[in-house]
Scaffold this motif. Structure first.
Motif, PDB file in Angstrom:
ATOM      1  N   GLU A   1      36.425 -25.765  18.730  1.00 19.38           N
ATOM      2  CA  GLU A   1      35.874 -25.424  20.046  1.00 19.38           C
ATOM      3  C   GLU A   1      35.366 -26.686  20.742  1.00 19.38           C
ATOM      4  O   GLU A   1      34.493 -27.378  20.208  1.00 19.38           O
ATOM      5  N   PRO A   2      35.908 -27.004  21.932  1.00 21.37           N
ATOM      6  CA  PRO A   2      35.395 -28.172  22.680  1.00 21.37           C
ATOM      7  C   PRO A   2      33.902 -27.972  22.931  1.00 21.37           C
ATOM      8  O   PRO A   2      33.479 -26.855  23.243  1.00 21.37           O
ATOM      9  N   SER A   3      33.134 -29.035  22.796  1.00 22.67           N
ATOM     10  CA  SER A   3      31.693 -28.830  22.952  1.00 22.67           C
ATOM     11  C   SER A   3      30.977 -30.125  23.307  1.00 22.67           C
ATOM     12  O   SER A   3      31.555 -31.215  23.287  1.00 22.67           O
ATOM     13  N   ILE A   4      29.694 -29.978  23.562  1.00 24.38           N
ATOM     14  CA  ILE A   4      28.877 -31.137  23.906  1.00 24.38           C
ATOM     15  C   ILE A   4      28.546 -31.977  22.676  1.00 24.38           C
ATOM     16  O   ILE A   4      27.825 -32.968  22.798  1.00 24.38           O
ATOM     17  N   LEU A   5      29.128 -31.635  21.527  1.00 22.13           N
ATOM     18  CA  LEU A   5      29.006 -32.519  20.359  1.00 22.13           C
ATOM     19  C   LEU A   5      29.713 -33.855  20.612  1.00 22.13           C
ATOM     20  O   LEU A   5      29.518 -34.813  19.865  1.00 22.13           O
ATOM     21  N   ILE A   6      30.533 -33.907  21.666  1.00 26.34           N
ATOM     22  CA  ILE A   6      31.128 -35.210  22.037  1.00 26.34           C
ATOM     23  C   ILE A   6      30.020 -36.229  22.315  1.00 26.34           C
ATOM     24  O   ILE A   6      30.215 -37.422  22.107  1.00 26.34           O
ATOM     25  N   TRP A   7      28.844 -35.747  22.741  1.00 29.01           N
ATOM     26  CA  TRP A   7      27.739 -36.688  23.011  1.00 29.01           C
ATOM     27  C   TRP A   7      27.222 -37.293  21.709  1.00 29.01           C
ATOM     28  O   TRP A   7      26.703 -38.410  21.712  1.00 29.01           O
ATOM     29  N   ALA A   8      27.354 -36.545  20.604  1.00 29.20           N
ATOM     30  CA  ALA A   8      26.959 -37.113  19.307  1.00 29.20           C
ATOM     31  C   ALA A   8      27.936 -38.234  18.937  1.00 29.20           C
ATOM     32  O   ALA A   8      27.528 -39.277  18.414  1.00 29.20           O
ATOM     33  N   LEU A   9      29.226 -38.026  19.242  1.00 28.87           N
ATOM     34  CA  LEU A   9      30.212 -39.099  18.992  1.00 28.87           C
ATOM     35  C   LEU A   9      29.882 -40.321  19.839  1.00 28.87           C
ATOM     36  O   LEU A   9      29.950 -41.460  19.373  1.00 28.87           O
ATOM     37  N   ASN A  10      29.542 -40.086  21.112  1.00 29.67           N
ATOM     38  CA  ASN A  10      29.158 -41.197  21.999  1.00 29.67           C
ATOM     39  C   ASN A  10      27.989 -41.979  21.409  1.00 29.67           C
ATOM     40  O   ASN A  10      27.964 -43.204  21.445  1.00 29.67           O
ATOM     41  N   SER A  11      27.023 -41.255  20.851  1.00 30.69           N
ATOM     42  CA  SER A  11      25.823 -41.907  20.308  1.00 30.69           C
ATOM     43  C   SER A  11      26.124 -42.640  19.003  1.00 30.69           C
ATOM     44  O   SER A  11      25.653 -43.756  18.798  1.00 30.69           O
ATOM     45  N   ILE A  12      26.898 -42.005  18.119  1.00 27.84           N
ATOM     46  CA  ILE A  12      27.182 -42.619  16.815  1.00 27.84           C
ATOM     47  C   ILE A  12      28.062 -43.854  16.984  1.00 27.84           C
ATOM     48  O   ILE A  12      27.805 -44.914  16.414  1.00 27.84           O
ATOM     49  N   LEU A  13      29.118 -43.710  17.784  1.00 20.95           N
ATOM     50  CA  LEU A  13      30.106 -44.798  17.907  1.00 20.95           C
ATOM     51  C   LEU A  13      29.788 -45.738  19.076  1.00 20.95           C
ATOM     52  O   LEU A  13      30.501 -46.710  19.302  1.00 20.95           O
ATOM     53  N   LYS A  14      28.709 -45.413  19.780  1.00 12.85           N
ATOM     54  CA  LYS A  14      28.253 -46.231  20.915  1.00 12.85           C
ATOM     55  C   LYS A  14      29.394 -46.526  21.875  1.00 12.85           C
ATOM     56  O   LYS A  14      29.580 -47.655  22.333  1.00 12.85           O
ATOM     57  N   SER A  15      30.162 -45.483  22.153  1.00 11.15           N
ATOM     58  CA  SER A  15      31.299 -45.664  23.057  1.00 11.15           C
ATOM     59  C   SER A  15      31.690 -44.326  23.668  1.00 11.15           C
ATOM     60  O   SER A  15      31.530 -43.279  23.038  1.00 11.15           O
ATOM     61  N   LYS A  16      32.195 -44.388  24.895  1.00  5.03           N
ATOM     62  CA  LYS A  16      32.809 -43.202  25.485  1.00  5.03           C
ATOM     63  C   LYS A  16      34.292 -43.228  25.119  1.00  5.03           C
ATOM     64  O   LYS A  16      34.833 -44.288  24.838  1.00  5.03           O
TER      65      LYS A  16
END
Lengths: 147, 162
Positions: free
Chosen positions: A107-122
């Motif tokens: 399910e697409p979700s706002i967990l993408i923001w966790a990826l942004n934070s962990i990998l420090k990248s969009k």
């Protein structure tokens, strides 16, 4: 590209760790050692990779459910990324990335923001929707065999 | 993934239960927020950020911030102007902006049937009778009503005339 090469370096480190972990796999089959290593860092260091993956998968589900129940009617991303559960997800670092990607596949979700934070990248500098960004992250994960 | 329903949070909106014949209009969805829904978008989050997160949008020409005035400026960018009345006016679209303390918290939008629609955080969209139905501990109070000409209404009316 920097993001991907950085991730490959991290995977190499993980492979080396797994070789060490294989040596203790035999001792851990009875599962009794788990109760002696409740500290997360110790768990990460001494738990066989497969067990740690199951732990992370379960933990991600628990934290995500708690995160959403805590934010509920709040629409503010600024509050979501400051939420205790969100920060705990991020604190697991790169190890939890494949589990987040699997969650995005479901399910697409706002967990993408966790990826942004962990990998420090969009994933892209283009203005993407949550669905599009989730798809791009999954594509990235597939390219480097994380999912 | 278990997502929360507004059903568990109704205590935050006493007016909704007491005075409004509200109804659920969408499944639970976390791919857009209330501000996006108020400007008729259902695939992004509209919120000022430092630009480090995917899927969050804020017009470059609008100053970033969370004061009441910042949200007014966002809707001004989308051609809304301040108004005093939440009643339905033919040919116009209205939004209500909510705030707690000095910070904006929510926006709802009037529908062509005169009722109002709100995306409730990561919970469902609902349809409610009045913007004041959502006042309470959850979103604070309505601090500004705004309206703009409804271009799709004009288009539909012109086509009928032809």
């Amino acid at each position: 590209m920097a993001l991907i090469s950085g991730y490959h370096q991290s995977l190499e480190r993980n492979v080396k760790t797994e070789v060490v972990l294989d040596k203790i796999k035999m001792d851990s089959r009875n599962g009794s050692f788990l109760k002696d290593y409740i500290n997360i860092e110790q768990l990460r260091a001494y738990t066989p990779a497969t067990t740690y993956d199951v732990y992370l998968e379960t933990k991600l589900r628990q934290l995500t459910s708690k995160l959403f129940s805590e934010i509920s009617v709040n629409s503010a991303a600024r509050d979501i990324v400051q939420n205790k559960q969100f920060k705990e997800i991020v604190a697991y670092g790169e190890a939890i990335v494949p589990h987040i990607l699997n969650s995005l596949k479901r399910e697409p979700s706002i967990l993408i923001w966790a990826l942004n934070s962990i990998l420090k990248s969009k994933i892209s500098n283009k203005p993407l929707s949550i669905q599009e960004a989730s798809n791009e992250w999954i594509k990235w994960g597939k390219n480097i065999h994380l999912v | 993934m278990t997502l929360p329903s507004l059903r568990g949070e109704l205590h935050l909106f006493p007016n909704l239960i007491e005075h409004s014949n509200f109804c659920f209009k969408s499944p639970i969805d976390q791919k857009y927020n209330c501000i996006a829904w108020a400007i008729i978008k259902n695939n992004v989050w509209v919120e000022p950020t430092d630009g480090n997160f995917d899927g969050i949008f804020w017009p470059e020409l609008v100053p970033k911030g969370f004061s009441h005035d910042h949200l007014i400026q966002l809707f001004t960018f989308f051609e809304y102007r301040a108004c005093d009345d939440s009643g339905f006016e033919e040919g116009f679209m209205k939004v209500a902006l909510y705030g707690t303390g000095e910070i904006w918290s929510h926006a709802s939008r009037q529908l062509v049937n005169g009722k109002w629609t709100s995306k409730m955080g990561v919970c469902e969209d609902i349809e409610h009778e009045s913007p004041y139905d959502l006042e309470g501990a959850g979103y604070g109070k309505v601090y500004q009503l705004m309206k703009r000409a409804n271009s799709s209404y004009k288009l539909a009316k012109n086509q009928k005339t032809k």
